[in-house]
Enzyme design. Structure first.
Site, mmCIF file in Angstrom:
data_model
loop_
_atom_site.group_PDB
_atom_site.id
_atom_site.type_symbol
_atom_site.label_atom_id
_atom_site.label_comp_id
_atom_site.label_asym_id
_atom_site.label_seq_id
_atom_site.Cartn_x
_atom_site.Cartn_y
_atom_site.Cartn_z
ATOM 1 C CG HIS A 110 -0.364 0.263 2.522
ATOM 2 N ND1 HIS A 110 -0.068 -0.747 3.419
ATOM 3 C CD2 HIS A 110 0.008 1.413 3.140
ATOM 4 C CE1 HIS A 110 0.445 -0.228 4.514
ATOM 5 N NE2 HIS A 110 0.511 1.078 4.369
ATOM 6 C CG ASP A 140 -0.002 -4.065 2.763
ATOM 7 O OD1 ASP A 140 0.120 -3.498 1.658
ATOM 8 O OD2 ASP A 140 0.005 -3.445 3.840
ATOM 9 C CB SER A 213 3.213 1.532 6.188
ATOM 10 O OG SER A 213 2.051 1.737 6.939
#
Length: 471
Positions: A110, A140, A213
């Site tokens: 993402h 992911d 992230s």
């Protein structure tokens, strides 16, 4: 006597110093860990170009007299009246880390999804453009490559050796603050999250925020045990629940991305549900365990292997299945074409079936085979909903709407929504199905009360629901 008291005070002071020093020695010192590993942690900046169609002047406005005081205003507002598309750029930030000295970098999918340009920044302030080797939406994860040599790398550990309560540390770029370090403990292992069924997440209380992230999660040995992926939050900010992808799971994905640019997973072809206490009793189980088969897809490996609706899968290829969430990661990591033993409970008797593992179909094919999911969890409102069946609509005398199947602490609960309620409309828009409800919920304004029409036991009424700021 005075000398004796002075000696006593001295001994007391020494004792206190030893106690404080001993207490401090029991806490981890992360300074060397951060110093040694920061050079291999990178900041990832992406740029995405977006084009929107231009808007022409509404009919009749082209007849405005030349030199009119409103002519310039309207032409600017409606993009000069040309109808030409306009382009602009959006930017996002994330983290990642180097896994090989020749320039391979791992991050979250993402972070780089739909990016037109990816820039990797190193601690020595170098900036290199990266290419996407491959990405995997289900886990992911994404693998990047930069043109460089002799890059610093990180050591990896086996995440299966992690223990709940163990100290861990994250390095990343929250809100763009590069190489920020935050620490905490492992809160739980093997967590399953909605729509992330193939990853047994590591749950921690390490402070993770937007920009973290894709960054590494370390143990006290300075080894990477996970990749920080997401948080659970009611406000959009950190609330003590963060989740990381185990490094061994990530590296299996990386190997496939390197080899073939995509990820394949094992597949059984069953729809499963958790075994509750009541179900366990009804099936003759001493305690809730296993994955209850609610549906077997036609022509699937499970169907060919003899799996039936009502079977409870207790063991997969020698590994126990304590709950339904444990099964998908086990199946996904199985070798395609491999024949495995599956222990099931059927009508009170335990049986062992041999199943030849198939390949998980593409997402669109799988959705077509399984149909729409029976239940959808809406995170902003913190409730689970399901489509109404034809007989339910007839019984309830409604044309449309969705049924509330679960309510967690959050906006829906605070507004008074309860299990079994039928939501007929939200923000004055009639609800047709769960997919439409989820899309409408995404667009609801935060910090503002909106009307929601629900039906409860043949009584219809409006309530006001408010999504907190930042959600």
């Amino acid at each position: 006597m005075k000398r004796f008291l002075n000696k006593q005070w001295a001994l007391l002071a020494i004792s206190l110093l030893i106690a404080v020093t001993g207490q401090a020695a029991g806490l981890p010192d992360f300074t060397e860990l951060v110093k040694n590993n920061s050079p291999a942690v990178v900041n990832i900046s992406t740029t995405q170009k977006i084009t929107q169609g231009g808007s022409r002047l509404p009919h009749g406005l082209h007849q405005l007299p030349e030199g009119s005081p409103f002519e310039d205003f309207f032409r600017r507002f409606f993009d000069e009246g040309t109808g030409e598309p306009r382009s602009f750029e959006t930017h996002s930030l994330g983290s990642g880390f180097v896994i090989s000295s020749d320039g391979y970098i791992i991050t979250n999918n993402h972070v780089i999804q739909d990016a037109d340009e990816i820039i990797v920044r190193f601690s020595d302030r170098r900036e290199l453009e990266a290419e996407v080797v491959g990405s995997d939406e289900s886990s992911d994860l994404a693998l990047l490559k930069v043109e460089a040599k002799d890059l610093p790398t990180l050591r990896q550990s086996n995440a299966s050796q992690l223990k709940v309560g163990e100290w861990v540390l994250a390095i990343g770029s929250p809100f763009g603050f590069e190489h920020s370090a935050t620490a905490g403990i492992v809160s739980a292992l093997g967590r399953s999250l909605p729509e992330e069924s193939y990853v047994p997440f590591i749950q921690t209380d390490v402070a993770i925020n937007p920009g973290n992230s894709g960054g590494p999660l370390f143990n006290l040995m300075g080894e990477v045990v996970g990749i920080n992926s997401q948080i659970y939050s009611r406000t959009g900010g950190f609330m003590g629940l963060s989740f990381a992808i185990p490094i061994d799971v990530a590296m299996e994905v990386v190997d496939q991305l390197k080899e073939k640019g995509r990820v394949t997973r094992g597949w059984l072809g069953v729809v499963i549900q958790d075994v509750t206490r009541e179900l366990a009793e009804s099936f003759g189980l001493g305690k809730p365990q296993g994955a209850l088969v609610a549906r077997v897809l036609a022509d699937s490996p499970a169907a060919k292997g003899g799996v039936q609706v009502g079977d409870i899968i207790l063991d997969f290829n020698g590994k126990s299945v304590p709950r339904s969430a444990a099964l998908p990661p086990l199946v996904g990591r199985a070798e395609i074409g491999e024949t495995v033993d599956i222990q099931i409970l059927r009508a009170g008797d335990e049986k062992t079936l041999k199943i030849k593992i198939g390949e998980l179909p593409e997402k669109k094919e799988l959705e077509k085979a399984t149909g729409k999911p029976d239940h959808i969890f809406e995170e902003r409102l913190a409730l689970e909903i399901a489509d109404l069946k034809k007989e339910e609509r007839t019984q309830l005398d409604v044309v449309s709407g969705v049924r509330v199947t679960k309510v967690e602490e959050g906006p829906a609960f605070e507004a008074g929504i309860r299990h079994g309620d039928i939501i007929l409309s939200i923000n004055n828009t009639e609800i047709k199905d769960t997919a439409q409800f989820k899309e409408l919920a995404k667009k609801l304004p935060a910090g503002k009360a909106v009307p929601l029409l629900l039906q409860r036991e043949q009584t219809t009424s409006f309530i006001a629901i408010t999504i907190p700021e930042g959600s």
